[in-house]
Design a protein around this motif. Sequence first.
Motif, PDB file in Angstrom:
ATOM      1  N   ARG A   6     -32.452 -24.679  -4.915  1.00  0.00           N
ATOM      2  CA  ARG A   6     -33.351 -24.722  -3.757  1.00  0.00           C
ATOM      3  C   ARG A   6     -32.566 -24.641  -2.459  1.00  0.00           C
ATOM      4  NH1 ARG A   6     -36.990 -29.706  -3.842  1.00  0.00           N
ATOM      5  NH2 ARG A   6     -37.546 -28.869  -1.821  1.00  0.00           N
TER       6      ARG A   6
ATOM      7  N   ASP B 250     -31.609 -21.045  -1.804  1.00  0.00           N
ATOM      8  CA  ASP B 250     -32.794 -20.332  -1.308  1.00  0.00           C
ATOM      9  C   ASP B 250     -33.090 -20.693   0.141  1.00  0.00           C
ATOM     10  OD1 ASP B 250     -33.096 -19.154  -3.794  1.00  0.00           O
ATOM     11  OD2 ASP B 250     -34.748 -20.471  -4.418  1.00  0.00           O
ATOM     12  N   ALA B 251     -33.002 -21.973   0.456  1.00  0.00           N
ATOM     13  CA  ALA B 251     -33.298 -22.430   1.819  1.00  0.00           C
ATOM     14  C   ALA B 251     -32.310 -21.857   2.818  1.00  0.00           C
ATOM     15  CB  ALA B 251     -33.282 -23.960   1.880  1.00  0.00           C
TER      16      ALA B 251
ATOM     17  N   GLN C 239     -30.580 -19.082   2.559  1.00  0.00           N
ATOM     18  CA  GLN C 239     -30.847 -17.650   2.703  1.00  0.00           C
ATOM     19  C   GLN C 239     -32.106 -17.399   3.523  1.00  0.00           C
ATOM     20  OE1 GLN C 239     -30.798 -15.850  -1.190  1.00  0.00           O
ATOM     21  NE2 GLN C 239     -28.661 -16.398  -1.524  1.00  0.00           N
ATOM     22  N   ASP C 240     -33.158 -18.177   3.261  1.00  0.00           N
ATOM     23  CA  ASP C 240     -34.388 -18.032   4.050  1.00  0.00           C
ATOM     24  C   ASP C 240     -34.140 -18.363   5.522  1.00  0.00           C
ATOM     25  OD1 ASP C 240     -35.729 -17.310   1.756  1.00  0.00           O
ATOM     26  OD2 ASP C 240     -36.831 -19.200   1.553  1.00  0.00           O
ATOM     27  N   ALA C 241     -33.312 -19.369   5.780  1.00  0.00           N
ATOM     28  CA  ALA C 241     -32.981 -19.718   7.164  1.00  0.00           C
ATOM     29  C   ALA C 241     -32.241 -18.571   7.841  1.00  0.00           C
ATOM     30  CB  ALA C 241     -32.135 -20.993   7.200  1.00  0.00           C
TER      31      ALA C 241
ATOM     32  N   VAL D 144     -32.537 -15.446   7.138  1.00  0.00           N
ATOM     33  CA  VAL D 144     -33.537 -14.399   7.388  1.00  0.00           C
ATOM     34  C   VAL D 144     -34.283 -14.704   8.686  1.00  0.00           C
ATOM     35  CG1 VAL D 144     -35.710 -13.400   6.564  1.00  0.00           C
ATOM     36  CG2 VAL D 144     -33.796 -13.692   4.982  1.00  0.00           C
ATOM     37  N   ARG D 145     -34.674 -15.957   8.874  1.00  0.00           N
ATOM     38  CA  ARG D 145     -35.365 -16.341  10.112  1.00  0.00           C
ATOM     39  C   ARG D 145     -34.478 -16.103  11.332  1.00  0.00           C
ATOM     40  NH1 ARG D 145     -38.798 -21.883   8.813  1.00  0.00           N
ATOM     41  NH2 ARG D 145     -39.972 -20.996   7.080  1.00  0.00           N
TER      42      ARG D 145
ATOM     43  N   ARG E 108     -34.221 -12.336  12.113  1.00  0.00           N
ATOM     44  CA  ARG E 108     -35.432 -11.805  12.773  1.00  0.00           C
ATOM     45  C   ARG E 108     -35.451 -12.103  14.266  1.00  0.00           C
ATOM     46  NH1 ARG E 108     -39.640 -13.813   8.212  1.00  0.00           N
ATOM     47  NH2 ARG E 108     -39.286 -12.111   6.727  1.00  0.00           N
TER      48      ARG E 108
ATOM     49  N   VAL F 195     -37.225 -24.754   6.549  1.00  0.00           N
ATOM     50  CA  VAL F 195     -37.388 -24.111   5.243  1.00  0.00           C
ATOM     51  C   VAL F 195     -37.441 -25.159   4.128  1.00  0.00           C
ATOM     52  CG1 VAL F 195     -36.269 -22.621   3.530  1.00  0.00           C
ATOM     53  CG2 VAL F 195     -36.397 -21.887   5.910  1.00  0.00           C
TER      54      VAL F 195
ATOM     55  N   ASP G  42     -40.747 -26.888   4.293  1.00  0.00           N
ATOM     56  CA  ASP G  42     -41.784 -25.974   3.821  1.00  0.00           C
ATOM     57  C   ASP G  42     -41.762 -25.859   2.303  1.00  0.00           C
ATOM     58  OD1 ASP G  42     -42.534 -25.517   6.436  1.00  0.00           O
ATOM     59  OD2 ASP G  42     -41.653 -23.505   6.561  1.00  0.00           O
ATOM     60  N   GLN G  43     -40.562 -25.774   1.720  1.00  0.00           N
ATOM     61  CA  GLN G  43     -40.439 -25.687   0.269  1.00  0.00           C
ATOM     62  C   GLN G  43     -41.045 -26.913  -0.405  1.00  0.00           C
ATOM     63  OE1 GLN G  43     -36.249 -25.430  -0.530  1.00  0.00           O
ATOM     64  NE2 GLN G  43     -36.227 -23.198  -0.531  1.00  0.00           N
TER      65      GLN G  43
END
Length: 165
Positions: A33, A36-37, A39-41, A43-44, A47, A69, A72-73
């Motif tokens: 997790r 994933d967090a 990597q998602d951060a 991405v944010r 952007r 993130v 949210d998860q």
Amino acid sequence: MRRRDEADFTEFAGAAIGRLRRTAYLMCGDWHRAEDAAQDALVRIYRRWDKLNRQNGLTTYAHKAVVSVVLDQSRRPWRREHTTAEPGDLPCPDAARTIDDRQLVIAALEGIPAGQRACVVLRHYADLSIEETAQVLGISIGTVKSQTSKGLLALRAQLGERTSS
């Protein structure tokens, strides 16, 4: 995104991924997790790269993104089956000291509420100031102080019970 901006982001991401991953891990207690967090951060961050203040606000925004993130998860329905550690579930240190103290702390972190855990991790692991922590979490300075204090008390209580056994 321009080539120079792309190179700047790649350099930042390479330097920040480890710290973001460790921060996420301390908040959620699961390396998958946390990966994933982180990597998602990133991405944010990617952007919004053109709009971010790279002198002062980049590290704060990165922490804000990873905390957001992770929180949210934890709200996703399929994540609710993950239970937090109860004080009795924490591993007991043995006389030979084969259990790593870090594992005790990580297990204890899972046993405190998410807001307290976020404040403790950001203040004492990520080494953010009270003001930076408040900005990252979107809460007041007083709330950071009280949540950190309550989180540390809960950790001490859980860890004290385990080490005195």
